[in-house]
Design an enzyme around this catalytic site. Sequence first.
Site, PDB file in Angstrom:
ATOM      1  N   ARG A  52     -38.814  60.571-110.443  1.00  0.00           N
ATOM      2  CA  ARG A  52     -39.270  61.916-110.807  1.00  0.00           C
ATOM      3  C   ARG A  52     -39.975  61.812-112.156  1.00  0.00           C
ATOM      4  O   ARG A  52     -40.000  60.755-112.779  1.00  0.00           O
ATOM      5  CB  ARG A  52     -38.133  62.956-110.803  1.00  0.00           C
ATOM      6  CG  ARG A  52     -36.748  62.508-111.167  1.00  0.00           C
ATOM      7  CD  ARG A  52     -36.550  62.073-112.584  1.00  0.00           C
ATOM      8  NE  ARG A  52     -37.072  63.030-113.530  1.00  0.00           N
ATOM      9  CZ  ARG A  52     -37.362  62.762-114.776  1.00  0.00           C
ATOM     10  NH1 ARG A  52     -37.189  61.521-115.248  1.00  0.00           N
ATOM     11  NH2 ARG A  52     -37.833  63.662-115.597  1.00  0.00           N
ATOM     12  N   GLY A  53     -40.556  62.943-112.595  1.00  0.00           N
ATOM     13  CA  GLY A  53     -41.394  62.909-113.791  1.00  0.00           C
ATOM     14  C   GLY A  53     -42.837  62.727-113.336  1.00  0.00           C
ATOM     15  O   GLY A  53     -43.126  61.799-112.552  1.00  0.00           O
ATOM     16  N   ALA A  54     -43.723  63.601-113.808  1.00  0.00           N
ATOM     17  CA  ALA A  54     -45.076  63.668-113.242  1.00  0.00           C
ATOM     18  C   ALA A  54     -45.810  62.321-113.207  1.00  0.00           C
ATOM     19  O   ALA A  54     -46.285  61.904-112.142  1.00  0.00           O
ATOM     20  CB  ALA A  54     -45.886  64.726-113.992  1.00  0.00           C
ATOM     21  N   ARG A  95     -43.957  66.444-103.343  1.00  0.00           N
ATOM     22  CA  ARG A  95     -43.598  67.476-104.332  1.00  0.00           C
ATOM     23  C   ARG A  95     -44.886  68.228-104.696  1.00  0.00           C
ATOM     24  O   ARG A  95     -45.944  67.609-104.801  1.00  0.00           O
ATOM     25  CB  ARG A  95     -42.949  66.864-105.590  1.00  0.00           C
ATOM     26  CG  ARG A  95     -41.535  66.321-105.304  1.00  0.00           C
ATOM     27  CD  ARG A  95     -40.792  65.976-106.565  1.00  0.00           C
ATOM     28  NE  ARG A  95     -40.280  67.142-107.252  1.00  0.00           N
ATOM     29  CZ  ARG A  95     -39.689  67.091-108.462  1.00  0.00           C
ATOM     30  NH1 ARG A  95     -39.573  65.930-109.095  1.00  0.00           N
ATOM     31  NH2 ARG A  95     -39.233  68.188-109.036  1.00  0.00           N
ATOM     32  N   GLN A 197     -31.510  66.418-116.298  1.00  0.00           N
ATOM     33  CA  GLN A 197     -32.346  65.292-116.745  1.00  0.00           C
ATOM     34  C   GLN A 197     -32.112  64.974-118.217  1.00  0.00           C
ATOM     35  O   GLN A 197     -32.225  63.821-118.639  1.00  0.00           O
ATOM     36  CB  GLN A 197     -33.838  65.625-116.549  1.00  0.00           C
ATOM     37  CG  GLN A 197     -34.328  65.604-115.113  1.00  0.00           C
ATOM     38  CD  GLN A 197     -34.275  66.974-114.483  1.00  0.00           C
ATOM     39  OE1 GLN A 197     -33.455  67.813-114.844  1.00  0.00           O
ATOM     40  NE2 GLN A 197     -35.133  67.223-113.511  1.00  0.00           N
ATOM     41  N   ASP A 238     -46.081  68.989-116.246  1.00  0.00           N
ATOM     42  CA  ASP A 238     -46.347  68.599-114.858  1.00  0.00           C
ATOM     43  C   ASP A 238     -47.750  68.964-114.439  1.00  0.00           C
ATOM     44  O   ASP A 238     -48.313  68.363-113.527  1.00  0.00           O
ATOM     45  CB  ASP A 238     -45.337  69.258-113.919  1.00  0.00           C
ATOM     46  CG  ASP A 238     -44.035  68.485-113.976  1.00  0.00           C
ATOM     47  OD1 ASP A 238     -43.275  68.691-114.943  1.00  0.00           O
ATOM     48  OD2 ASP A 238     -43.822  67.639-113.085  1.00  0.00           O
ATOM     49  N   ASN A 248     -44.076  73.105-116.720  1.00  0.00           N
ATOM     50  CA  ASN A 248     -43.123  72.024-117.035  1.00  0.00           C
ATOM     51  C   ASN A 248     -41.741  72.448-116.554  1.00  0.00           C
ATOM     52  O   ASN A 248     -41.559  73.548-116.006  1.00  0.00           O
ATOM     53  CB  ASN A 248     -43.152  71.715-118.538  1.00  0.00           C
ATOM     54  CG  ASN A 248     -42.383  70.448-118.863  1.00  0.00           C
ATOM     55  OD1 ASN A 248     -42.568  69.414-118.228  1.00  0.00           O
ATOM     56  ND2 ASN A 248     -41.470  70.515-119.824  1.00  0.00           N
ATOM     57  N   LYS A 249     -40.784  71.591-116.777  1.00  0.00           N
ATOM     58  CA  LYS A 249     -39.414  71.807-116.298  1.00  0.00           C
ATOM     59  C   LYS A 249     -38.902  73.205-116.621  1.00  0.00           C
ATOM     60  O   LYS A 249     -39.123  73.706-117.725  1.00  0.00           O
ATOM     61  CB  LYS A 249     -38.514  70.745-116.933  1.00  0.00           C
ATOM     62  CG  LYS A 249     -37.048  70.789-116.563  1.00  0.00           C
ATOM     63  CD  LYS A 249     -36.777  70.832-115.087  1.00  0.00           C
ATOM     64  CE  LYS A 249     -37.435  69.724-114.299  1.00  0.00           C
ATOM     65  NZ  LYS A 249     -37.463  70.013-112.825  1.00  0.00           N
TER      66      LYS A 249
HETATM   67  O1  MRU Z   1     -38.251  67.652-111.688  1.00  0.00           O
HETATM   68  P1  MRU Z   1     -38.681  66.538-112.575  1.00  0.00           P
HETATM   69  O2  MRU Z   1     -37.546  65.777-113.171  1.00  0.00           O
HETATM   70  O3  MRU Z   1     -39.692  65.644-111.887  1.00  0.00           O
HETATM   71  O4  MRU Z   1     -39.437  67.248-113.781  1.00  0.00           O
HETATM   72  C1  MRU Z   1     -39.942  66.475-114.828  1.00  0.00           C
HETATM   73  C2  MRU Z   1     -40.569  67.281-115.899  1.00  0.00           C
HETATM   74  O5  MRU Z   1     -40.645  68.474-115.843  1.00  0.00           O
HETATM   75  C3  MRU Z   1     -41.196  66.515-117.027  1.00  0.00           C
HETATM   76  O6  MRU Z   1     -41.106  67.238-118.216  1.00  0.00           O
HETATM   77  C4  MRU Z   1     -42.675  66.274-116.706  1.00  0.00           C
HETATM   78  O7  MRU Z   1     -42.829  65.755-115.417  1.00  0.00           O
HETATM   79  C5  MRU Z   1     -43.294  65.348-117.678  1.00  0.00           C
HETATM   80  S1  MRU Z   1     -42.630  63.706-117.545  1.00  0.00           S
HETATM   81  C6  MRU Z   1     -43.484  62.724-118.607  1.00  0.00           C
END
Ligand code: MRU
Length: 345
Positions: A52-54, A95, A197, A238, A248-249
């Site tokens: 996970r993470g963009a 996703r 996270q 994201d 973002n999250k």
């Molecule tokens: O649901 P996730 O864990 O994929 O969400 C991640 C985030 O929101 C991060 O802040 C974002 O992807 C940037 S990661 C460098």
Amino acid sequence: MTNHKQSGVLALQWTGHSLKVLDQRQLPEKIVYDEYTDALGVTEAIATMRVRGAPAIGIAAAYGVVLSVYQHYFQSVDNWRQHVLADIQLLAQSRPTAVNLFWALNHMKVVLEGQGGDPRPAILACAEKIHADDIAANYKMGELGADILANAKGILTHCNTGALATGGYGTALGVIRSVYARNPVKIYAGETRPWLQGVRLTVWELAQDEIPVTLIADSAAAWLMKSGAIDWVIVGADRIALNGDVANKIGTYSLAVLAKQHGVKVMVVAPTSTIDGSTKSGDEIEIEQRQQSELLPACYKDNTNVSAWNPVFDVTPAELISAIVTERGVVLNPSEGGVGAFLGI
Ligand code: MRU
């Protein structure tokens, strides 16, 4: 210039014939790598949040296309292309919010279109370049962000934006690493409900690197700001719209609203692959809704009166953001001109 210390943990490892994915659902208790040899497996690894993470999602998808090419070119030298295009569509459905996924798949598609003979070397080179460029971008952003934060005394970050969420080093967490290497600033991490996270991944990554961090409950953020302990909130993204709105999250928007009330600044750190040139404002960004079961205790499973609303991202309007740091430079006060002109769009 910071002497970068690469975190030892790798979310993704290309073996030459398969993709090893660190199962982030099991951290920090267990370090388990799952190995994938086809695009279907990588799609499932992204959808289930093993990775996970963009940026990491984009890199994983790129290797998913490589695996697809390897599989289908091996099976039929004449008829592989339509199968790979179908796999790209599948990966795209894993996703919806992180634009790096679609950005990486588009890059892979362009390279595919140019292939007449054996596509394997060019397609692997493209995925490896996406991976390597992401790490290089993180180091660059680390420096640029650290320059801005020269006098910071306290930082709060949200979610996980480190080596686990990227090709390595991190976006917002990369800036935090670079700042800390120059000046041991106080770092706070929000736990990041409901998937945690912050506590499971960010605190773990920083602890691995022996960088001190203080965990807070998400609900303690306002009180932390009121105490005067922090001057910056630093997050990743994201998807960034052309007007500078940032998805973002979930919880990032709350932090930005609280930051305004308390005179705290907000920095967003993201590579230009996170800027979506086809999205004018945050209103156009699809926000992923995940299953109720990720939030709702099992005892309510059969209770028809109880449900859960589980959006996993939110959009922070540009006017609440002080700086967007990319590998190509910094956009200060993005609400004044958006990010389009910066990118030449
Ligand atoms: O649901 P996730 O864990 O994929 O969400 C991640 C985030 O929101 C991060 O802040 C974002 O992807 C940037 S990661 C460098």
